[in-house]
Design a protein around this motif. Structure first.
Motif, mmCIF file in Angstrom:
data_model
loop_
_atom_site.group_PDB
_atom_site.id
_atom_site.type_symbol
_atom_site.label_atom_id
_atom_site.label_comp_id
_atom_site.label_asym_id
_atom_site.label_seq_id
_atom_site.Cartn_x
_atom_site.Cartn_y
_atom_site.Cartn_z
ATOM 1 N N ALA A 1 0.827 -1.203 0.000
ATOM 2 C CA ALA A 1 0.000 0.000 0.000
ATOM 3 C C ALA A 1 0.863 1.256 0.000
ATOM 4 O O ALA A 1 1.964 1.267 0.556
ATOM 5 C CB ALA A 1 -0.912 0.013 1.221
ATOM 6 N N TRP A 2 0.343 2.292 -0.622
ATOM 7 C CA TRP A 2 0.917 3.626 -0.536
ATOM 8 C C TRP A 2 0.002 4.472 0.350
ATOM 9 O O TRP A 2 -1.211 4.516 0.124
ATOM 10 C CB TRP A 2 1.043 4.277 -1.906
ATOM 11 C CG TRP A 2 2.180 3.777 -2.716
ATOM 12 C CD1 TRP A 2 2.150 2.833 -3.691
ATOM 13 C CD2 TRP A 2 3.546 4.209 -2.630
ATOM 14 N NE1 TRP A 2 3.401 2.637 -4.213
ATOM 15 C CE2 TRP A 2 4.284 3.482 -3.583
ATOM 16 C CE3 TRP A 2 4.215 5.149 -1.841
ATOM 17 C CZ2 TRP A 2 5.661 3.640 -3.765
ATOM 18 C CZ3 TRP A 2 5.582 5.315 -2.026
ATOM 19 C CH2 TRP A 2 6.295 4.580 -2.974
ATOM 20 N N TYR A 3 0.611 5.118 1.320
ATOM 21 C CA TYR A 3 -0.079 6.077 2.167
ATOM 22 C C TYR A 3 0.592 7.437 1.976
ATOM 23 O O TYR A 3 1.713 7.513 1.471
ATOM 24 C CB TYR A 3 0.041 5.698 3.653
ATOM 25 C CG TYR A 3 -0.777 4.502 4.068
ATOM 26 C CD1 TYR A 3 -0.354 3.206 3.782
ATOM 27 C CD2 TYR A 3 -1.971 4.653 4.763
ATOM 28 C CE1 TYR A 3 -1.098 2.108 4.176
ATOM 29 C CE2 TYR A 3 -2.723 3.561 5.161
ATOM 30 C CZ TYR A 3 -2.277 2.298 4.870
ATOM 31 O OH TYR A 3 -3.025 1.209 5.259
ATOM 32 N N ARG A 4 -0.085 8.475 2.395
ATOM 33 C CA ARG A 4 0.546 9.793 2.392
ATOM 34 C C ARG A 4 0.103 10.576 3.624
ATOM 35 O O ARG A 4 -0.978 10.339 4.170
ATOM 36 C CB ARG A 4 0.208 10.568 1.116
ATOM 37 C CG ARG A 4 -1.249 10.987 0.988
ATOM 38 C CD ARG A 4 -1.475 11.633 -0.380
ATOM 39 N NE ARG A 4 -2.866 12.072 -0.536
ATOM 40 C CZ ARG A 4 -3.353 12.554 -1.684
ATOM 41 N NH1 ARG A 4 -2.586 12.639 -2.762
ATOM 42 N NH2 ARG A 4 -4.610 12.939 -1.744
ATOM 43 N N ALA B 1 -3.420 4.140 -2.258
ATOM 44 C CA ALA B 1 -3.770 3.002 -3.101
ATOM 45 C C ALA B 1 -3.095 1.759 -2.547
ATOM 46 O O ALA B 1 -2.073 1.856 -1.861
ATOM 47 C CB ALA B 1 -3.315 3.232 -4.547
ATOM 48 N N ASP B 2 -3.676 0.608 -2.846
ATOM 49 C CA ASP B 2 -2.981 -0.629 -2.503
ATOM 50 C C ASP B 2 -3.221 -1.680 -3.572
ATOM 51 O O ASP B 2 -4.129 -1.578 -4.398
ATOM 52 C CB ASP B 2 -3.344 -1.148 -1.099
ATOM 53 C CG ASP B 2 -4.780 -1.611 -0.949
ATOM 54 O OD1 ASP B 2 -5.324 -1.491 0.173
ATOM 55 O OD2 ASP B 2 -5.368 -2.115 -1.926
ATOM 56 N N PHE C 1 -2.565 -10.791 -5.722
ATOM 57 C CA PHE C 1 -3.362 -11.242 -6.854
ATOM 58 C C PHE C 1 -3.786 -10.075 -7.739
ATOM 59 O O PHE C 1 -4.701 -10.203 -8.557
ATOM 60 C CB PHE C 1 -4.579 -12.019 -6.356
ATOM 61 C CG PHE C 1 -4.201 -13.205 -5.515
ATOM 62 C CD1 PHE C 1 -4.491 -13.227 -4.159
ATOM 63 C CD2 PHE C 1 -3.537 -14.284 -6.066
ATOM 64 C CE1 PHE C 1 -4.125 -14.306 -3.370
ATOM 65 C CE2 PHE C 1 -3.175 -15.372 -5.289
ATOM 66 C CZ PHE C 1 -3.466 -15.385 -3.939
ATOM 67 N N ASP C 2 -3.141 -8.919 -7.548
ATOM 68 C CA ASP C 2 -3.331 -7.732 -8.384
ATOM 69 C C ASP C 2 -4.696 -7.073 -8.227
ATOM 70 O O ASP C 2 -5.117 -6.325 -9.107
ATOM 71 C CB ASP C 2 -3.069 -8.041 -9.864
ATOM 72 C CG ASP C 2 -1.592 -8.264 -10.137
ATOM 73 O OD1 ASP C 2 -1.272 -9.068 -11.027
ATOM 74 O OD2 ASP C 2 -0.757 -7.643 -9.443
ATOM 75 N N ILE D 1 -1.685 2.134 -9.527
ATOM 76 C CA ILE D 1 -0.733 1.292 -8.808
ATOM 77 C C ILE D 1 -0.552 -0.009 -9.586
ATOM 78 O O ILE D 1 -1.519 -0.555 -10.133
ATOM 79 C CB ILE D 1 -1.206 1.024 -7.361
ATOM 80 C CG1 ILE D 1 -0.090 0.378 -6.540
ATOM 81 C CG2 ILE D 1 -2.487 0.200 -7.316
ATOM 82 C CD1 ILE D 1 -0.395 0.318 -5.039
ATOM 83 N N SER D 2 0.682 -0.473 -9.666
ATOM 84 C CA SER D 2 0.953 -1.709 -10.386
ATOM 85 C C SER D 2 2.090 -2.450 -9.691
ATOM 86 O O SER D 2 2.834 -1.872 -8.895
ATOM 87 C CB SER D 2 1.313 -1.425 -11.849
ATOM 88 O OG SER D 2 2.476 -0.616 -11.919
ATOM 89 N N ARG D 3 2.221 -3.725 -10.044
ATOM 90 C CA ARG D 3 3.185 -4.587 -9.352
ATOM 91 C C ARG D 3 4.074 -5.288 -10.359
ATOM 92 O O ARG D 3 3.573 -5.793 -11.377
ATOM 93 C CB ARG D 3 2.403 -5.609 -8.514
ATOM 94 C CG ARG D 3 3.184 -6.489 -7.599
ATOM 95 C CD ARG D 3 2.183 -7.350 -6.799
ATOM 96 N NE ARG D 3 1.452 -8.240 -7.694
ATOM 97 C CZ ARG D 3 1.845 -9.451 -8.031
ATOM 98 N NH1 ARG D 3 2.970 -9.927 -7.558
ATOM 99 N NH2 ARG D 3 1.110 -10.204 -8.840
ATOM 100 N N ASP D 4 5.367 -5.308 -10.093
ATOM 101 C CA ASP D 4 6.330 -6.070 -10.883
ATOM 102 C C ASP D 4 6.901 -7.135 -9.965
ATOM 103 O O ASP D 4 7.848 -6.879 -9.218
ATOM 104 C CB ASP D 4 7.426 -5.149 -11.425
ATOM 105 C CG ASP D 4 8.380 -5.874 -12.367
ATOM 106 O OD1 ASP D 4 8.469 -7.125 -12.282
ATOM 107 O OD2 ASP D 4 9.035 -5.206 -13.170
#
Length: 115
Positions: free
Chosen positions: A35-38, A49-50, A54-55, A69-72
């Motif tokens: 997750a991204w927090y601010r 966003a998180d 499982f995307d 938001i995306s995952r590699d």
């Protein structure tokens, strides 16, 4: 021990774009969510966003349609693409990794949106 490290913050003009990256290290097994927090000065930390293993994704209302938001998984990295930035997006952005073995926070990266 699982650790996360943010990068990519900086100064950008209103309407501009910026990419943040969260790199994870250590052994991560089982289900996890990144997750991204601010947190802006004088305000509470809020979810931006998180994304799950499982995307599946979730976004805060104020960033929907502007942030992605995306995952590699190969690089153990989560990317936050921020478009059409506004002055109210100014904050310290933190990455958080929640996994079966615990919970890791990064040190944060500053984003300033100003002309």
């Amino acid at each position: 021990q699982v650790q996360v490290l943010e990068s990519g913050g900086g100064l950008v003009q209103p309407g501009g774009s910026l990419n943040l990256s969260c790199a994870a290290s250590g052994t991560i097994s089982g289900f996890y969510v990144v997750a991204w927090y601010r947190q802006a000065p004088g305000q509470e930390r809020e979810l931006v966003a998180d994304i799950s293993k499982f995307d599946t994704t979730k976004y805060g209302e104020s960033v929907k349609g502007r942030f992605t938001i995306s995952r590699d998984s190969a690089k153990n990295t989560v990317l936050l693409r921020m478009n059409n930035l506004k002055p109210e997006d100014t904050a310290v952005y933190y990455c958080r990794l929640v996994h079966s073995g615990g919970d890791a926070w990064g040190q944060g990266t500053q984003v300033i949106v100003s002309s």
